[in-house]
Design an enzyme around this catalytic site. Structure first.
Site, mmCIF file in Angstrom:
data_model
loop_
_atom_site.group_PDB
_atom_site.id
_atom_site.type_symbol
_atom_site.label_atom_id
_atom_site.label_comp_id
_atom_site.label_asym_id
_atom_site.label_seq_id
_atom_site.Cartn_x
_atom_site.Cartn_y
_atom_site.Cartn_z
ATOM 1 N N HIS C 85 -12.670 60.065 -50.097
ATOM 2 C CA HIS C 85 -12.198 60.145 -48.719
ATOM 3 C C HIS C 85 -13.119 59.268 -47.855
ATOM 4 C CE1 HIS C 85 -11.494 62.178 -44.810
ATOM 5 N NE2 HIS C 85 -10.389 62.653 -45.337
ATOM 6 N N ASP C 163 -18.670 66.262 -52.450
ATOM 7 C CA ASP C 163 -17.672 66.542 -51.432
ATOM 8 C C ASP C 163 -16.699 67.554 -52.027
ATOM 9 O OD1 ASP C 163 -15.400 66.635 -49.894
ATOM 10 O OD2 ASP C 163 -15.202 64.458 -49.668
ATOM 11 N N GLN C 166 -11.712 69.217 -51.031
ATOM 12 C CA GLN C 166 -10.444 69.446 -51.710
ATOM 13 C C GLN C 166 -10.580 70.524 -52.795
ATOM 14 O OE1 GLN C 166 -7.548 68.040 -50.826
ATOM 15 N NE2 GLN C 166 -6.416 69.110 -52.429
ATOM 16 N N LYS C 189 -9.185 73.433 -44.588
ATOM 17 C CA LYS C 189 -8.448 73.165 -45.822
ATOM 18 C C LYS C 189 -8.311 74.425 -46.673
ATOM 19 C CE LYS C 189 -8.280 69.273 -47.594
ATOM 20 N NZ LYS C 189 -8.073 67.863 -47.928
ATOM 21 N N CYS C 329 -6.719 58.908 -45.719
ATOM 22 C CA CYS C 329 -8.137 58.593 -45.511
ATOM 23 C C CYS C 329 -8.804 58.137 -46.801
ATOM 24 C CB CYS C 329 -8.879 59.787 -44.930
ATOM 25 S SG CYS C 329 -8.327 60.194 -43.282
#
Ligand SMILES: Cc1ncc(COP(=O)(O)O)c(C=O)c1O
Ligand SMILES: Cc1ncc(COP(=O)(O)O)c(C=O)c1O
Lengths: 164, 383, 383, 164
Positions: C85, C163, C166, C189, C329
């Site tokens: 991202h 990260d 997700q 999210k 993104c």
């Protein structure tokens, strides 16, 4: 919404101590001194101590604090003054809070109550740490006798970190 | 405001800007409509100059990073004041340290107002790079003479940053006629939600600034080894924005506009006048800040000479007026006043004189409990 | 979650940490209780390592500023991947440029999985300062082999940033057993509110970091010319926190824990398997990412060869499955796939196979409308 | 919640244009060329033009875009090709949208529809700006004739900035 009974904690003993704190002041050239503050309320306490024969021979505190802080600092100094290092190492938060009927103090005020205990324990490990080094380089048998293991000091540091 | 946030999650909860479908479009429209509302509320002509951030603190840090680090040079002076909130001091300490600059203060007088001679002296050095000040002190209530400061700075070609966190909720603010370069404020202080605030900066300043946070939405094109930036204001709004709270802020602005900021202000002047009068009668109470209600907002800080404000706040928790005790994130000011903390009453549009009466009554009770008239012997003395 | 936020504003709306009175205490307790919840949810032992930020983007930028600028040296290499991202690329571009370092990429293979040989080669240079990667691609759905990456990095004494934006909402995540140094994710999210996210960093790393934002709450003592910092995690939480949304996040975590992340994951594996099968039958549709549902999460990106995804999303807005079109993104990945955008379907715990059927049906209708079987003559040709 | 009728905009003309765009391609060595993109959707358009006798003698576009973008770009090039500079300066968004029945397009899709118009106008002021300089240093009467005031260029730039 109110938690109720806030004012209950301000009984006569607390008010008296806040107006006439015990052992308030400084010691000239103390054996050990320590300072700490509570970032949220701005309370700040210094404790000075003299230690002889493994005993807290003198202890005084000064600084700015609320009534709870002043009363607890007073009680702390009264409890510890004249006691052996062994005994004062065992002083815990319940000893202070119990003396003043503050067992059920709310979380936000606990820091006011225990700041001086935190400073006291910090002063203690500072003293013991220094003393251990001294005793290493001296042949004084009394000092060796009182010498504390570094684990003991770590334990004290941990106790301080976990106080509140 | 609560309804607006709930509505958002129930109906158009979708990320702004990113997707094509209808939900996203409604979210984007609602989000952008608040930008227009904010611009109108503080009289900003160009909506592209309104940047959504988490609060005043982030707004000022954004300037400190994206403008300050590029523009402050070794030996420069950044000027702030003795009555600033930490958020308008610490970011400048950090920049100053990093860039080898110094932070200097405009002092306050006994009335809690700025001594503008200090500013003249500092500007006279020719080394001042920025002057940062709050439009209203959140402790003393003092309304800063912004016109005087900004015109002095303009004459010296020095940019100005205004912390409007305390002022915007309590009085009409017109950024265009102020003429400053940066202006910051927070939603939660104006009946809006936590987690949202605004940085306004002039196009000229924004043009001189590098991006702050890198990430989604602030870019035009991302390639492996270089990127280009989105148009203003998005260049400074990286990542998923706090959409719900922006919408909540919009509802708060609607509410304030329905009442009218002039009315908010005049109601507060009345309350402040009343409170100053009543509080003066409480035994042993020291009141800080200007005595003239027309030169100050509706926060009043005070201290008993011999009861800690922490105890005061705790004892009168039931009085119905928000009374806070602490350093109010203004430790430099506390040091100046030579106290660890103050008690602070805040009046707003929903307060009444009878609440002030209740406050004063409970303060009297505190005074009695601690018998403040009979001074304790030690009284600050150190043996 | 909406109820939790509304409750907050209706009842204990007061700033955390600052005041003594009861409202503030309840707010502080609720806020801090969520810190414990978060720690437990992603298996972090020490609550002081949980820092509340606006979202993943701010979390990564915080690391880039407060750790990166102090630790990345000229000539160093920062490693990321082709499926990141923007929020895990742009901050590193900015640090790299500022510090004279370079950003390098671990490439992906045709199946949308990382080519770990690239990592070996880069680590072999001895110049890698940080490896940053997402645990699950938000476009391809690929689940990264984090264990392999982190053990390689550990062997080379290189810190890792994960990260988790997700991954955290869609599968059980155990930070302690991952063994990374930094971990970032977002509330919105995972059924939580916008405007809130989490940075986890190990005590060791946090100890090496300078403050990021300066202001209220992150300080211990502020004096005119120097300040000291508050304990962790507050050192990195300057200004009024987004209290309501933290509380909302707590409600979202409660909800996910009641369902159980293992169940969330297995439901998604089922849906993904079903969807991959059905989508393969749509004429002219190219599906990206791993074909094996056990190696991927429930986002599926795809493209018609000759209908722009923008149009696809717009036409099937009514299908009942969130279908997004865009670069998500992830423009570096788009460049790699040689497309401007993809369509992306996301499955979550509340989706059903019948929604997938509806999606496939509408995709068939799009195919028919644009008669994709009959190729247009120009087909990308430039005269 | 759905805005309804989304699919209505995908009528035959749009679909046809998207499959067979008009004037799609590049001009070898054009008099002027311009590129721009929409950051949110990734659409990106280049327009090449030849200009002679104050007339758009040739115009082509290429790039990536959705059906709306492709159709509007096609219509734009069809409308402007062969027209005088004066006439094409007056071409506005309603001319493009009206031609395709897109008058009520939603805000998010307007950018798709008008990207090429933005690129076209940008190409135009780029050309005029360059031309103005040329005419300043040359004695070509035709050029002087066509020369545009810098205010006119500023007006065009503003128009571009305010397009969406
Ligand atoms: C993998 C990944 N990383 C980072 C982000 C950015 O998160 P945020 O926009 O909440 O900062 C997202 C999603 O938005 C994401 O999917
Ligand atoms: C004058 C002033 N400046 C700055 C701030 C900081 O705002 P925030 O905490 O919303 O970032 C506040 C209040 O909290 C304030 O009163």
């Amino acid at each position: 919404m109110s938690s109720g009974g806030n004012a209950d904690i301000y009984h006569e003993m607390i008010v008296d101590y806040s107006r006439n704190p015990a052992n308030f002041g400084k010691i000239e050239d103390p054996d050990v001194t320590f300072h700490d503050s509570n970032p949220l309320c701005g309370d700040s306490i210094d404790i000075d101590m003299n230690i002889s024969d493994n005993t807290v021979s003198d202890i005084k505190f000064h600084g700015k604090g609320c009534a709870i802080c002043m009363a607890c600092s007073s009680v702390l100094t009264e409890i510890t003054k004249g006691k052996s290092l062994e005994d004062v190492r065992a002083v815990g938060k319940d000893d202070i809070l119990g003396e003043l009927g503050l067992e059920h103090l709310q979380a936000v005020r606990i820091k006011c109550a225990l700041l001086s205990l935190k400073v006291f324990k910090s002063a203690l490990y500072t003293y013991l740490g220094r003393h251990m080094q001294d005793s290493g380089s001296s042949a004084d048998p009394a000092a060796a006798d009182a010498a504390t293991s570094s684990e003991e000091i770590d334990r004290l540091k941990e106790e301080v970190a976990g106080l509140y | 405001m609560i309804d607006a946030i709930g509505d958002y999650y129930r109906t158009y909860n979708a990320n702004t800007h990113r997707a094509v479908y209808a939900l996203a479009e409604e979210a984007t429209e609602a989000y952008e409509a608040v930008r227009d509302k904010v611009a109108k509320f503080v009289n900003v002509k160009d909506r592209q100059e309104i940047i959504f951030v988490r609060g005043t603190t982030e707004a000022i840090n954004l300037v400190a990073y994206a403008w300050g680090r590029g523009h402050v040079k070794p030996g420069d002076i950044i000027v702030t004041t003795e009555y600033e909130h930490h958020s308008n001091i610490v970011p400048w300490q950090l920049v100053a340290e990093e860039r080898g600059a110094v932070l200097e203060y405009v002092r306050i007088d006994d009335n809690g107002e700025l001594i503008l001679d200090d500013l003249d002296r500092l500007l006279g050095t020719g080394r001042v790079r920025l002057v940062a000040f709050s439009l209203m002190s959140n402790v003393l209530g003092t309304i800063t003479d912004a016109d005087a400061i900004i015109s002095k700075c303009k004459a010296a070609d020095v940019p100005t940053l205004v912390d409007g966190a305390q002022a915007v909720p309590h009085m009409p603010v017109d950024i265009a006629s102020l003429g400053c370069d940066f202006f910051a404020f927070s939603g939660h202080k104006m009946l809006g939600p936590t987690g949202i605030g605004i940085l306004w900066a002039s196009k000229r300043m924004l043009g001189e600034m590098v991006p702050f946070h890198g990430g989604g939405d602030m870019i035009r094109e991302v390639h492996k080894y270089e990127s280009t930036w989105n148009d203003l204001p998005y260049k400074f709004e990286a990542g998923t924005p706090n959409i719900a709270d922006v919408i909540g802020l919009g509802a708060a602005i609607d509410y304030l506009e329905r009442i009218g900021m002039k009315n908010v202000r005049s109601h507060e002047v009345l309350l402040t006048k009343y409170a100053l009068e009543k509080l003066s009668a409480v035994p042993d109470l020291k009141i800080y800040g200007p005595k003239d209600a027309s030169r100050r907002g509706g926060v009043i800080s005070f201290n008993f000479q011999s009861v800690h404000p922490h105890d005061v706040a705790y004892i009168i928790d039931e009085a119905g007026v928000a009374l806070r005790s602490g350093h109010h994130c203004a430790q430099v000011l506390m040091e100046k006043l030579d106290v660890a903390a103050t008690s602070r009453a805040s009046f707003y549009l929903y307060n009444t004189t009878s609440e002030i009466d209740a406050l004063v009554e409970s303060l009297d009770a505190v005074a009695q409990k601690f018998a403040v008239r009979g001074k304790k012997e030690e009284d600050g003395a150190v043996k």
